[in-house]
Design a protein around this motif. Structure first.
Motif, mmCIF file in Angstrom:
data_model
loop_
_atom_site.group_PDB
_atom_site.id
_atom_site.type_symbol
_atom_site.label_atom_id
_atom_site.label_comp_id
_atom_site.label_asym_id
_atom_site.label_seq_id
_atom_site.Cartn_x
_atom_site.Cartn_y
_atom_site.Cartn_z
ATOM 1 N N ALA A 1 -36.266 -15.695 1.323
ATOM 2 C CA ALA A 1 -35.182 -15.227 0.467
ATOM 3 C C ALA A 1 -35.056 -16.078 -0.783
ATOM 4 C CB ALA A 1 -33.874 -15.209 1.241
ATOM 5 N N LYS A 2 -34.889 -17.398 -0.556
ATOM 6 C CA LYS A 2 -34.656 -18.276 -1.703
ATOM 7 C C LYS A 2 -35.852 -19.172 -1.931
ATOM 8 C CE LYS A 2 -29.721 -19.024 -1.883
ATOM 9 N NZ LYS A 2 -28.678 -19.979 -2.134
ATOM 10 N N CYS A 3 -36.264 -19.277 -3.161
ATOM 11 C CA CYS A 3 -37.365 -20.196 -3.435
ATOM 12 C C CYS A 3 -37.126 -20.938 -4.738
ATOM 13 C CB CYS A 3 -38.677 -19.427 -3.468
ATOM 14 S SG CYS A 3 -40.074 -20.483 -3.058
ATOM 15 N N TYR A 4 -36.336 -21.974 -4.642
ATOM 16 C CA TYR A 4 -36.085 -22.808 -5.824
ATOM 17 C C TYR A 4 -36.338 -24.261 -5.460
ATOM 18 C CZ TYR A 4 -33.238 -18.652 -6.622
ATOM 19 O OH TYR A 4 -32.787 -17.373 -6.721
ATOM 20 N N ILE B 1 -39.629 -24.971 -2.652
ATOM 21 C CA ILE B 1 -41.020 -24.710 -3.018
ATOM 22 C C ILE B 1 -41.968 -25.597 -2.220
ATOM 23 C CG2 ILE B 1 -42.692 -24.734 -4.900
ATOM 24 C CD1 ILE B 1 -40.382 -24.137 -6.809
#
Lengths: 571, 441
Positions: free
Chosen positions: A525-528, A532
């Motif tokens: 869902a989240k890749c910040y 990473i």
């Protein structure tokens, strides 16, 4: 305690009567290796530090699993009543699979330390090893270990030993190998109660090869027990088995690391390097003698009987030569593995290997991967069937037919059954051992071919047959076997982007089925920021895993899926 | 007033400075233009039940010290990276909206002092939509913020409680309204699906309601259970259940469709925008630009040209605020880890990040990082990639490499195969001499 002697030891200072060759035998985990550590420390072979844990377990797989796989040797120098003695210790594995290693070590010794856990008392391997030593007529010194533990009951164990083995209670030495308590008494007993080897320095040179290692640079390193005479660096010796002659390049004793010397004398145990490059030249049980002085050969060894079989194939046919040389080298150091060439339609050229047990097979596999970096597919072996008509017919029934029952003595009974070989190829032996708490032992002979009511069962992944998992089952057991295999496969194969149908079939009829659902959503869902790094690590790991998978149709199957399915442990 | 607000538990201020892209000869890491500063302010008032971020509770009033240190670290890292132009700044982390607006202003000033902060730079602040947060929005604007990202998460009050949030849905909507007043067209709303007790139907209704009042940017996140969080324990213990996998897959699917119908363009796995309101900052992440992370636990990716570095590094700042403060005071920055990214690692990140965008990776963009091997050369020959192309999950054409609408949902299933292929193709060429001839493409 002797002083630390790490430099050149003059072996001529040790006449035969001041040499003792002994090994330590026991049931698994009763403390052989710990006692070995203590003996090494006490005689100065190794410096006493916290880190001395199972020093003789050199193999990575031994350290990881905490077991001894391969017997190692160490020569100790012990001062007793003003005299110096050379004590040669051979460590042995405790697991039932490796009893073959035990009998080889015993052949080079005159006595054994039989260790029994002060709480557990006599166990299966204690008995088995006792009989091995007893039949070889060795001096047996009972040692009761772990007296430091809360539940220790040395009195009870001593009387158990007296009852079962007929050895007087007062002969038992009670120790704590971990703490070092009373271990000095063990060394004294070795000197006092174990006879020196029967060997004369004046006889012609004669030595038994009881073990060997393959060294990349030096070739074969043979562990020898000198039964007579002496040998010197530079001598020309002959191997009785092949009749070939060699020059002695290197000679020495093991402390437990190699300590080169110029000569070895009668009664001593050490190693020899002769420039043998070919695996087949070093034969365990071989007799060595000087070129000009041939001798009568020593009785060889009964070859170990393989109990568990498996097929081994390279992941890719291009890896075949690499795997072949890895198997050759590993079996050089482990001659209890039987090797036969084999080939499978799906997997190409490979081998059918026989092991002493499932643990033996697993350890072998692990060593293949760790020491030789070999990538292997393990399968159920192709047991040869004779086809009478178009379909093979053999009697195959887990219930063997009893042929015979004999009482050996008041404690042992021997039962003869007729079994089809296929029923016992994978895990029968293991199961027998565990059901009888390890006490049962097992031997077999080929009884020839007989007729049976068998059928061939296929395993399919999305309709594609998996050659390696084709099995022959008894008609009555087909459904349960098929269902079990499908379930195990379902657990072993990871989900993919499409649904996977796992089926067992007989001919065109599907008799069992499991489904592996497809992923419907598989994206982070989240890749910040910090995500990473974490995600990359995970993806790279998956990419690595992918390289090791086999493709059946379009289904990715991990290597160990096959062996998981074949291990049919219904508990 | 500093004191009152800053019994702040902590917020992570993430100051990220975006780099302007410039094609360069050998690799991006040589370009000294700009990057994204990411400010981490690690304090929150409380921890949400699903959160596993680097968050702390501050015992004393050290907002002033934090501000000072952030300024200091900003300066140090800007100089280290030799970044000249900044196109975006992002304040994130814990709860940046707990920091005082003057802190924001001070940090932006520092940025301007050490690099050129473009007038058009995007300056985003994450907002926790409590009444207090709402009341500060105007001051934030004055301090220089021109974009708000509001953590609405859910419009159901019971759900907000389960999630451990400290605001009501009404308060959240009011905050959104205020933000839209101050920065029209530049407000983003975060929503979560896959929450306990949610159904596809209730989700669809909630989404409709939200779409009536939100601005031009929506971020949709599936709730993920992270080890060590309160929610994880609750689910494990059976107190709380989350929807089944195929249900959440369906929720995602219909959300994509709904947003598309309402004029939103999905530009990344979780991000949707209309009227060109895409986040410049996040887009730069996914396009492999350099960024600088400032504050406890912040992450960065840049080349430390200031100390003669030539490789891009993956950098992480010290996690614990107190330790970080000490380190910043001692040597100007609190960098805990620095890992050099080799050629292959850099390309791997470009690949993995780039494919998250619906536009994927175009040929020119790839060429900036891999001047010698184009996308077709790397991926065109693999049998597995061929299969993905044929099945319609992946597209490789004149534009570049990207996922299809259906493929995006299964991106993580496709990536391992792509990574294996990338390694296979790039690996051998790593042996070649990589001295740059200095000629730009």
């Amino acid at each position: 305690m002797a002083s630390t002697q790490t430099d050149t030891i003059d072996l001529s200072k040790f006449p035969v009567d001041r040499i003792r060759n002994f090994c330590i035998i026991a049931h698994i985990d009763h403390g052989k290796s710990t006692l070995a550590d203590r003996l090494l420390e006490m005689t100065g072979a190794i410096v006493k530090t916290q880190k001395n844990k199972q020093v003789l377990d050199k193999l990575q797989v031994e350290r990881e699993r905490g077991i001894t796989v391969k017997a190692q040797t160490a020569s100790l120098i012990y001062s007793h009543q003003g005299q110096q003695y050379l004590l040669n210790l051979i460590d042995t594995p405790g697991h039932v699979d490796f009893s073959y290693e035990v009998s080889r070590s015993i052949s080079a010794c005159q006595g054994v330390l039989l260790i029994v856990d002060a709480n557990q008392g006599i166990q299966a391997q204690t008995v088995a090893n006792f009989y091995l030593a007893f039949e070889a007529q060795l001096a047996i010194i009972p040692v009761i270990n772990k007296i430091d533990l809360k539940n220790a009951d040395p009195e009870r164990v001593a009387s158990q030993i007296e009852k079962v083995f007929d050895i007087p209670c007062n002969e038992c030495i009670r120790i704590s190998a971990k703490l070092g308590t009373n271990v000095e008494a063990v060394l004294q007993a070795v000197v006092d109660r174990i006879p020196p080897p029967v060997a004369s320095i004046d006889d012609p040179f004669k030595a038994l090869v009881f073990d060997s290692n393959f060294d990349h640079y030096r070739g074969v390193v043979a562990n020898i027990a000198v039964f007579g005479g002496r040998v010197r660096k530079g001598d020309r010796i002959v191997s009785a088995y092949l009749g070939k002659s060699y020059e002695v390049n290197e000679l020495g004793i093991l402390r437990p690391d190699e300590h080169p010397t110029q000569k070895l004398f009668a009664g001593q145990v050490g190693y020899m390097v002769t420039g043998m490059k070919d695996v087949k030249e070093a034969q365990i049980g071989d007799t060595l003698y000087l070129k000009e002085q041939p001798v009568e050969t020593l009785p060889g060894f009964k070859p170990a009987k393989a109990m568990v079989f498996a097929g081994m194939f390279p992941t890719d046919q291009s890896d075949y030569p690499g795997l072949r040389s890895a198997i050759e080298r590993l079996t050089l150091n482990d001659s209890s593995v039987t090797v036969q060439r084999d080939s499978s339609m799906a997997l190409g050229a490979g081998w059918r290997l026989g092991f002493l047990g499932l643990l033996h097979m697993e350890v072998f596999n692990q060593r293949l991967e760790q020491e030789y970096n070999a990538s292997v597919i393990v399968t159920a072996p192709t047991v040869p069937y004779k086809a009478v008509l178009s379909s093979p017919r053999l009697i195959k029934n887990r219930r063997g037919i009893q042929k015979n029952m004999v009482y050996i003595d008041d404690k042992r009974v021997m039962m003869k059954y007729l079994f089809p070989l296929n029923e016992i190829v994978v895990d029968f032996y293991d199961l027998l051992k565990s059901l009888s708490s390890g006490y049962a032992s097992f031997d077999y002979e080929n009884a020839g071919y007989q007729a049976a009511d068998l059928i061939k069962m296929n395993i399919l992944l999305n309709g594609q047959p998996v050659e390696e998992l084709i099995t022959i089952v008894h008609r009555g057991r087909a459904y349960s076997a098929g269902k079990a295999m499908c379930e195990r496969l379902q657990d072993s194969i990871p989900r993919q982007m499409f649904e996977i149908a796992v089926q067992a079939s007989i001919g065109s009829k599907v008799i069992a089925r499991e489904t592996i659902k497809a992923y419907r959503k598989n994206v982070l869902a989240k890749c910040y920021g910090g995500d990473i790094t974490r995600k990359m690590k995970l993806l790279k790991k998956q990419a690595e895993g992918k390289k090791k998978m086999r493709l059946i149709g379009n289904v990715e199957v991990p290597k160990d899926a096959f062996i998981n399915v074949l291990k049919r442990k219904d508990k | 007033c500093l004191g009152g607000l800053l019994t702040i538990r902590g917020t992570k201020k993430v100051l990220q400075i975006l780099e302007k892209s410039r094609k360069c000869a050998q690799n991006m890491s040589k370009s000294p233009s700009s990057s994204l500063p990411l400010l981490q302010w690690p304090y929150c008032l409380r921890r949400c039940s699903y959160c596993n971020f680097n968050k702390y509770i501050s015992r004393e009033d050290n907002d002033h010290i934090m501000t000072e240190c952030i300024q200091r670290e900003t300066e140090t890292l800007l100089r280290l990276s030799q970044v000249s132009c900044i196109t975006s700044v992002f304040f994130g982390g814990g709860t940046p909206s707990l920091a005082h607006p003057s802190t924001i202003a001070a940090v932006l000033q520092t940025v301007s002092r050490w690099a050129r902060l473009s007038d058009k730079a995007e300056v985003t602040l994450e907002v926790n939509p409590t009444p207090v947060g709402k009341s500060k929005l105007e001051d934030y604007c004055r301090a220089g913020v021109n974009r708000f990202s509001i953590g609405v998460q859910s419009l159901q009050d019971e759900d907000l409680k389960i999630l451990g949030r400290d605001h009501s849905s009404h308060q959240a909507l009011q905050t959104v309204e205020e933000a839209r007043r101050l920065c029209p067209g530049r407000v983003s709303v975060d929503v979560m699906f896959g929450r306990p007790k949610q159904s596809v139907e209730s989700w669809e209704n909630e989404l409709s309601e939200l779409l009536r009042v939100c601005d031009d940017h929506v971020s949709l996140y599936q709730l993920t259970l992270e080890r060590g969080t309160r929610l994880f324990k609750q689910v494990l213990g059976g107190e709380v259940t989350v929807p089944a996998e195929d249900v959440t897959a369906e929720m995602y699917r219909c959300a994509r469709r709904t947003l598309q119908q309402r004029g939103f363009l999905q530009y990344e796995v979780s991000n949707f925008a209309r009227h060109k309101a895409a986040s410049h900052h996040n887009t730069s992440y996914w396009k492999g630009r350099q960024y600088i992370g400032v504050g406890p636990g912040a992450h960065g990716r840049f080349v430390p040209l200031g100390e003669g570095g030539v490789h891009r590094e993956a950098r992480t700042q010290t996690l614990e605020p107190d330790v970080w403060i000490r380190e910043v005071r001692q040597r100007g920055h609190g960098t805990r880890r620095r890992i050099q990214l080799g050629h292959l690692e850099l390309l791997e990140e470009v690949l993995v990040m780039g494919l998250r965008m619906t536009d994927g990776i175009n040929h020119e963009h790839w060429e900036m990082f891999s001047p010698h091997l184009g996308l077709r050369e790397v991926f065109g020959t693999s049998r597995e990639v061929q299969e993905l192309l044929q099945s319609g999950q992946l597209i490789l054409d004149d534009r570049g490499l990207r996922c299809s609408w259906d493929g995006l949902v299964l991106l993580d299933s496709m990536l391992p195969a792509l990574l294996v292929e990338l390694e296979r193709q790039i690996g051998p060429s790593l042996q070649r001499d990589h001295h740059t001839d200095g000629s730009p493409h």
